[in-house]
Design an enzyme around this catalytic site. Structure first.
Site, PDB file in Angstrom:
ATOM      1  N   ASP A  49       0.674  -1.122   0.168  1.00 28.30           N
ATOM      2  CA  ASP A  49       0.027   0.085  -0.073  1.00 28.30           C
ATOM      3  C   ASP A  49       0.912   1.150  -0.009  1.00 28.30           C
ATOM      4  O   ASP A  49       1.657   1.714   0.885  1.00 28.30           O
ATOM      5  CB  ASP A  49      -1.058   0.096   1.181  1.00 28.30           C
ATOM      6  CG  ASP A  49      -1.731   1.291   1.347  1.00 28.30           C
ATOM      7  OD1 ASP A  49      -3.080   1.020   1.019  1.00 28.30           O
ATOM      8  OD2 ASP A  49      -1.283   2.185   1.750  1.00 28.30           O
ATOM      9  N   TYR A  54       3.162   9.625  -0.336  1.00 25.98           N
ATOM     10  CA  TYR A  54       4.102   9.034   0.214  1.00 25.98           C
ATOM     11  C   TYR A  54       5.661   9.207  -0.445  1.00 25.98           C
ATOM     12  O   TYR A  54       6.714   9.052   0.193  1.00 25.98           O
ATOM     13  CB  TYR A  54       4.083   7.716   0.518  1.00 25.98           C
ATOM     14  CG  TYR A  54       2.634   7.085   1.229  1.00 25.98           C
ATOM     15  CD1 TYR A  54       2.093   8.113   1.805  1.00 25.98           C
ATOM     16  CD2 TYR A  54       2.358   5.722   1.322  1.00 25.98           C
ATOM     17  CE1 TYR A  54       0.693   7.930   2.450  1.00 25.98           C
ATOM     18  CE2 TYR A  54       1.126   5.339   1.839  1.00 25.98           C
ATOM     19  CZ  TYR A  54       0.274   6.459   2.584  1.00 25.98           C
ATOM     20  OH  TYR A  54      -0.684   5.981   2.991  1.00 25.98           O
ATOM     21  N   LYS A  79      -2.661   5.894  -4.341  1.00 28.82           N
ATOM     22  CA  LYS A  79      -3.697   6.891  -4.147  1.00 28.82           C
ATOM     23  C   LYS A  79      -3.557   8.350  -4.713  1.00 28.82           C
ATOM     24  O   LYS A  79      -2.507   8.603  -5.161  1.00 28.82           O
ATOM     25  CB  LYS A  79      -3.982   6.997  -2.802  1.00 28.82           C
ATOM     26  CG  LYS A  79      -3.677   5.804  -1.783  1.00 28.82           C
ATOM     27  CD  LYS A  79      -4.064   6.078  -0.377  1.00 28.82           C
ATOM     28  CE  LYS A  79      -3.751   4.431   0.491  1.00 28.82           C
ATOM     29  NZ  LYS A  79      -2.357   4.406   0.768  1.00 28.82           N
ATOM     30  N   HIS A 112      -7.587   9.708  -1.898  1.00 29.23           N
ATOM     31  CA  HIS A 112      -6.996   9.780  -0.609  1.00 29.23           C
ATOM     32  C   HIS A 112      -7.746  10.064   0.598  1.00 29.23           C
ATOM     33  O   HIS A 112      -7.634   9.692   1.822  1.00 29.23           O
ATOM     34  CB  HIS A 112      -5.545  10.170  -0.603  1.00 29.23           C
ATOM     35  CG  HIS A 112      -4.477   9.774   0.212  1.00 29.23           C
ATOM     36  ND1 HIS A 112      -3.136   9.837  -0.111  1.00 29.23           N
ATOM     37  CD2 HIS A 112      -4.433   9.349   1.508  1.00 29.23           C
ATOM     38  CE1 HIS A 112      -2.726   8.997   0.987  1.00 29.23           C
ATOM     39  NE2 HIS A 112      -3.352   8.826   1.865  1.00 29.23           N
TER      40      HIS A 112
HETATM   41  N1  LIG Z   1      -5.249   6.251   3.611  1.00 37.60           N
HETATM   42  C1  LIG Z   1      -4.793   6.997   4.442  1.00 37.60           C
HETATM   43  O1  LIG Z   1      -5.256   8.220   4.820  1.00 37.60           O
HETATM   44  C2  LIG Z   1      -3.719   6.377   5.319  1.00 37.60           C
HETATM   45  C3  LIG Z   1      -3.246   7.187   6.350  1.00 37.60           C
HETATM   46  C4  LIG Z   1      -2.218   6.671   7.037  1.00 37.60           C
HETATM   47  C5  LIG Z   1      -1.746   5.283   6.789  1.00 37.60           C
HETATM   48  N2  LIG Z   1      -2.263   4.645   5.682  1.00 37.60           N
HETATM   49  C6  LIG Z   1      -1.555   3.356   5.322  1.00 37.60           C
HETATM   50  O2  LIG Z   1      -1.684   2.420   6.305  1.00 37.60           O
HETATM   51  C7  LIG Z   1      -0.275   1.896   6.884  1.00 37.60           C
HETATM   52  C8  LIG Z   1      -0.165   1.661   8.176  1.00 37.60           C
HETATM   53  O3  LIG Z   1      -0.366   2.829   9.068  1.00 37.60           O
HETATM   54  P1  LIG Z   1       0.697   3.617   9.732  1.00 37.60           P
HETATM   55  O4  LIG Z   1       2.163   3.405   8.913  1.00 37.60           O
HETATM   56  O5  LIG Z   1       0.484   5.033   9.694  1.00 37.60           O
HETATM   57  O6  LIG Z   1       0.846   3.032  11.028  1.00 37.60           O
HETATM   58  P2  LIG Z   1       1.085   1.668  11.969  1.00 37.60           P
HETATM   59  O7  LIG Z   1       1.100   0.480  10.814  1.00 37.60           O
HETATM   60  O8  LIG Z   1      -0.163   1.465  12.825  1.00 37.60           O
HETATM   61  O9  LIG Z   1       2.117   1.584  12.653  1.00 37.60           O
HETATM   62  C9  LIG Z   1       3.532   1.660  12.101  1.00 37.60           C
HETATM   63  C10 LIG Z   1       4.824   2.034  13.061  1.00 37.60           C
HETATM   64  O10 LIG Z   1       4.715   0.897  14.229  1.00 37.60           O
HETATM   65  C11 LIG Z   1       5.983   0.318  14.025  1.00 37.60           C
HETATM   66  N3  LIG Z   1       5.963  -1.189  14.156  1.00 37.60           N
HETATM   67  C12 LIG Z   1       5.156  -2.107  13.184  1.00 37.60           C
HETATM   68  N4  LIG Z   1       5.084  -3.174  13.337  1.00 37.60           N
HETATM   69  C13 LIG Z   1       5.572  -3.139  14.843  1.00 37.60           C
HETATM   70  C14 LIG Z   1       5.771  -4.313  15.648  1.00 37.60           C
HETATM   71  N5  LIG Z   1       5.192  -5.744  15.250  1.00 37.60           N
HETATM   72  N6  LIG Z   1       5.995  -3.999  16.795  1.00 37.60           N
HETATM   73  C15 LIG Z   1       6.532  -2.829  17.158  1.00 37.60           C
HETATM   74  N7  LIG Z   1       6.356  -1.935  16.332  1.00 37.60           N
HETATM   75  C16 LIG Z   1       5.762  -2.089  15.070  1.00 37.60           C
HETATM   76  C17 LIG Z   1       6.708   0.720  12.688  1.00 37.60           C
HETATM   77  O11 LIG Z   1       7.952   1.005  13.065  1.00 37.60           O
HETATM   78  P3  LIG Z   1       9.192   0.352  12.237  1.00 37.60           P
HETATM   79  O12 LIG Z   1       8.702   0.667  10.727  1.00 37.60           O
HETATM   80  O13 LIG Z   1      10.390   0.754  12.777  1.00 37.60           O
HETATM   81  O14 LIG Z   1       8.996  -1.215  12.414  1.00 37.60           O
HETATM   82  C18 LIG Z   1       5.959   2.236  12.597  1.00 37.60           C
HETATM   83  O15 LIG Z   1       6.667   3.119  13.317  1.00 37.60           O
HETATM   84  C19 LIG Z   1       0.626   3.276   6.285  1.00 37.60           C
HETATM   85  O16 LIG Z   1       2.025   2.640   6.154  1.00 37.60           O
HETATM   86  C20 LIG Z   1       0.091   3.538   4.933  1.00 37.60           C
HETATM   87  O17 LIG Z   1       0.212   2.714   3.819  1.00 37.60           O
HETATM   88  C21 LIG Z   1      -3.240   5.214   4.984  1.00 37.60           C
END
Ligand SMILES: NC(=O)c1ccc[n+]([C@@H]2O[C@H](COP(=O)([O-])OP(=O)(O)OC[C@H]3O[C@@H](n4cnc5c(N)ncnc54)[C@H](OP(=O)(O)O)[C@@H]3O)[C@@H](O)[C@H]2O)c1
Length: 274
Positions: A49, A54, A79, A112
């Site tokens: 994704d 990004y 997106k 988005h």
């Molecule tokens: N459509 C939208 O508006 C929107 C908005 C936000 C996000 N997104 C999408 O959703 C995806 C996920 O959301 P997000 O990246 O915001 O947050 P998330 O997946 O909830 O959290 C990511 C964070 O958690 C850490 N992490 C991941 N797995 C872990 C584990 N098993 N143990 C401990 N820490 C862990 C990662 O660090 P490390 O990388 O250092 O492991 C990173 O700092 C995004 O990457 C993006 O593709 C979409």
């Protein structure tokens, strides 16, 4: 029961989408995102994704090309960003993303955010791309029920996916049930709340009980709610850990216990502010 990383949900147009994908928001373009995708593909992920916002689509494209994984096995989402919304600008933005990703087609193209006054024109552009075969499925992000109602009243193709903030502090019950009713697949962004709930006692206890990590318990809760999930990590060990969620099942009581953690807390922006 969802039993394997290769298990998929079937979108309302028949396209199969993996239940688990790798999110790459904040993964740096270049070696960081390339490595993350390489680890993920090794671990068995097939869904990635990204978004034009990004600024790492080139790295994503390079990683996919170098991986040797057949195109038809991959499921790539990107997106259109808010400033590019509108009919013509969305078509241009798609083309830029497609070129950066070095793909002939994109599996899922999403709006988005529901930029008011713009998202219907944007949606018409997505319908056009879909009919043209340039995208296999189309959807939205951050649409509340009222945004969906507004769009459904005025569109040809019902979105296949709605990607929203979703985690134990924001369980989105009403939206989830609305989307199930309309055959719109809900997808969780920020599923791990970026680690902010890793010391929540209820989750720590459940992690002990199932001999899993808190992250794995949360991701399993997503799947058992029928929600596609895309945790982000650039760390090899955590990418593997987040994919090891197919060998256990949370009981109904434990699912309900996690639901009680809801406080309607948003970590990201409120979609109604756009
Ligand atoms: N459509 C939208 O508006 C929107 C908005 C936000 C996000 N997104 C999408 O959703 C995806 C996920 O959301 P997000 O990246 O915001 O947050 P998330 O997946 O909830 O959290 C990511 C964070 O958690 C850490 N992490 C991941 N797995 C872990 C584990 N098993 N143990 C401990 N820490 C862990 C990662 O660090 P490390 O990388 O250092 O492991 C990173 O700092 C995004 O990457 C993006 O593709 C979409």
């Amino acid at each position: 029961m969802i039993k394997s990383i290769s298990d998929t949900t079937v979108l309302h147009n028949g396209v199969r989408m993996p239940w688990l994908g790798l999110g790459v928001y904040k993964a740096e373009d270049g070696q960081e995102v390339i490595n993350a995708i390489q680890y993920a593909l090794e671990a068995g992920y097939r869904s990635i994704d990204t978004a034009s916002f990004y600024k790492n689509e080139e790295g994503v494209g390079q990683a996919l090309m170098e991986s040797g994984v057949p195109r038809e096995e991959l499921f790539i989402t990107t997106k259109v960003w808010n400033t590019e919304q509108g009919y013509e600008t969305t078509l241009q933005s798609f083309e830029e993303s497609r070129k950066k990703l070095a793909l002939d087609y994109v599996d899922l193209f999403l709006v988005h955010w529901p930029v008011s006054g713009k998202y219907k024109d944007t949606w018409r552009a997505l319908e056009h791309l879909y009919k043209d075969g340039k995208v296999k499925a189309i959807g939205v992000c951050n649409f509340e029920i009222h945004h969906l109602e507004d769009l459904l009243g005025d569109c040809e193709i019902v979105p296949m996916v709605n990607q929203v903030e979703f985690h134990p502090r924001l369980t989105q019950k009403e939206l989830l049930s609305y989307c199930k009713d309309k055959n719109i697949q809900l997808e969780a962004w920020r599923p791990l709340l970026k680690g902010e709930i890793f010391d929540e006692p209820v989750l720590v206890e459940l992690a002990k009980k199932y001999e899993k990590t808190v992250a794995q318990v949360i991701l399993r809760w997503d799947l058992q709610n029928g929600v596609v999930t895309i945790p982000k990590s650039v760390n090899k060990e955590r990418i593997y850990q987040n994919s090891d969620i197919f060998d256990f099942e949370l009981s109904r009581e434990d699912m309900e216990q996690i639901d009680t953690l809801n406080t309607n807390h948003r970590n990201g922006p409120n979609p109604n502010d756009f």
